[in-house]
Design a protein around this motif. Structure first.
Motif, PDB file in Angstrom:
ATOM      1  N   VAL A 246       0.794  -1.347   0.022  1.00 39.64           N
ATOM      2  CA  VAL A 246       0.035   0.023  -0.050  1.00 39.64           C
ATOM      3  C   VAL A 246       0.874   1.392  -0.028  1.00 39.64           C
ATOM      4  CG1 VAL A 246      -1.729   1.400   1.312  1.00 39.64           C
ATOM      5  CG2 VAL A 246      -1.889  -1.407   1.216  1.00 39.64           C
ATOM      6  N   THR A 250       2.057   2.949  -3.746  1.00 43.99           N
ATOM      7  CA  THR A 250       1.552   4.440  -3.721  1.00 43.99           C
ATOM      8  C   THR A 250       2.749   5.411  -3.937  1.00 43.99           C
ATOM      9  OG1 THR A 250      -0.232   3.993  -2.302  1.00 43.99           O
ATOM     10  CG2 THR A 250       0.474   6.280  -2.593  1.00 43.99           C
ATOM     11  N   ILE A 275      -4.491  -0.352  -5.803  1.00 44.33           N
ATOM     12  CA  ILE A 275      -5.087  -1.103  -5.047  1.00 44.33           C
ATOM     13  C   ILE A 275      -5.848  -2.246  -6.045  1.00 44.33           C
ATOM     14  CG2 ILE A 275      -6.785  -1.617  -3.140  1.00 44.33           C
ATOM     15  CD1 ILE A 275      -4.227  -0.068  -2.492  1.00 44.33           C
TER      16      ILE A 275
END
Length: 315
Positions: A246, A250, A275
């Motif tokens: 995550v 990102t 995601i």
């Protein structure tokens, strides 16, 4: 009560070592990758990678020490988070199946190395003649090595010549048998088909699920292991890769938008997601196209599901 429970979890030695290692690993990746340009400019590419590798090794060592020293044994001192239930076991299999299927999709297509083929009239006739009945099995030709060793052989030179003759005879019979197998439609092929799938669509295949399939495949495998265990040390060990996905993915997207270390085109960002499954759920990708893409490597899909089931049996 909840506060006391989480306090106990955080006081667990295994949780501390493993959690420290994963936190340091994530932090050093973020900090160094964000500042890579000026570090390389001021100190050189070699020193940048030396620093990067040193910090990554130290963080990984902390993870390994915490897990090997405290995490593998389920001793009575281990902090339990939840009892094992059938629902969690099924969820663990599902998560790991997603991860393994994704991982195998990044490999070439696996296939059975023996193919039954042949469509010509000649081959069809040979196949029919080789079967005891219509639809029966193909009869694989049998052969044996003939021993032509003379009864009065005495000298080593004679024995050597005889062995060479037998070897040549065996090779000739083997080649003849392979020719007959090929004529009957049996062909040997590479167990991996490198030309089976057209990868011209940069946003197709498992990238319909996420534009970071490698990271998230291992993240799902880890999540499945984390769900399957009731022990806090193992939960931290195996759940943290998904947390890293995550944060790390990102940040990678952010860097690529700025042209740091790679590129993220507007088309890729519009049609894919970081995601997993978000682009599919939002209608930016097609479930049917995803199914068609991954089933071009159907054997890989089955191997992924089989791997998840085997891990479940071993737990």
């Amino acid at each position: 009560m909840a506060f006391l429970f989480f306090r106990r979890v955080l006081q667990d030695k295994g949780v501390q070592w493993v959690g420290l290692g994963w936190t340091a690993f994530t932090a050093e990746n973020l900090i160094l990758s964000e500042n890579r340009s000026w570090i390389i400019e001021d100190y050189g590419d070699k020193n940048y990678h030396l620093l990067y590798n040193t910090l990554s090794t130290a963080a990984t060592a902390s993870i390994a020490y915490g897990y090997l020293r405290y995490g593998r044994g389920n001793g009575i001192e281990a902090t339990r988070l939840h009892p094992r239930g059938m629902g969690l076991k099924i969820l663990a299999i599902g998560l790991q199946a997603v991860g393994f299927v994704g991982a195998f999709q990044m490999a070439p297509k696996f296939q059975i190395p023996v193919e039954v083929g042949g469509t010509s009239t000649e081959t069809s006739t040979q196949l029919k003649d080789s079967c005891p009945t219509n639809g029966g099995p193909i009869q694989v030709p049998q052969w044996e090595i003939v021993n032509d060793t003379p009864a009065n052989e005495n000298t080593p030179q004679d024995r050597s010549q005889t062995m060479q003759a037998e070897n040549l005879d065996w090779v000739a019979q083997t080649k003849d048998a392979l020719r007959r197998l090929k004529a009957q439609g049996l062909q040997l092929r590479c167990p991996m088909d490198f030309k089976a799938v057209d990868d011209t669509d940069p946003n197709g295949g498992v990238r319909r699920v996420t534009r970071h399939p490698m990271f998230w495949s291992f993240g799902f495998i880890g999540l499945g292991a984390a769900v399957a265990t009731p022990y806090a040390r193992r939960v931290v060990m195996f759940a943290m890769p998904a947390v890293f996905c995550v944060i790390g993915c990102t940040h990678q997207d952010s860097r690529y938008r700025r042209g740091m270390g790679g590129t993220l085109t507007s088309e890729t960002e519009r049609s894919t997601s970081n995601i997993p499954f978000v682009a599919l759920l939002e209608g930016r990708q097609s479930w049917t196209a995803l199914y068609d893409d991954i089933m071009r490597k159907d054997t890989n899909v089955y191997l992924g599901i089989f791997s998840a089931l085997m891990l479940a049996l071993l737990r």
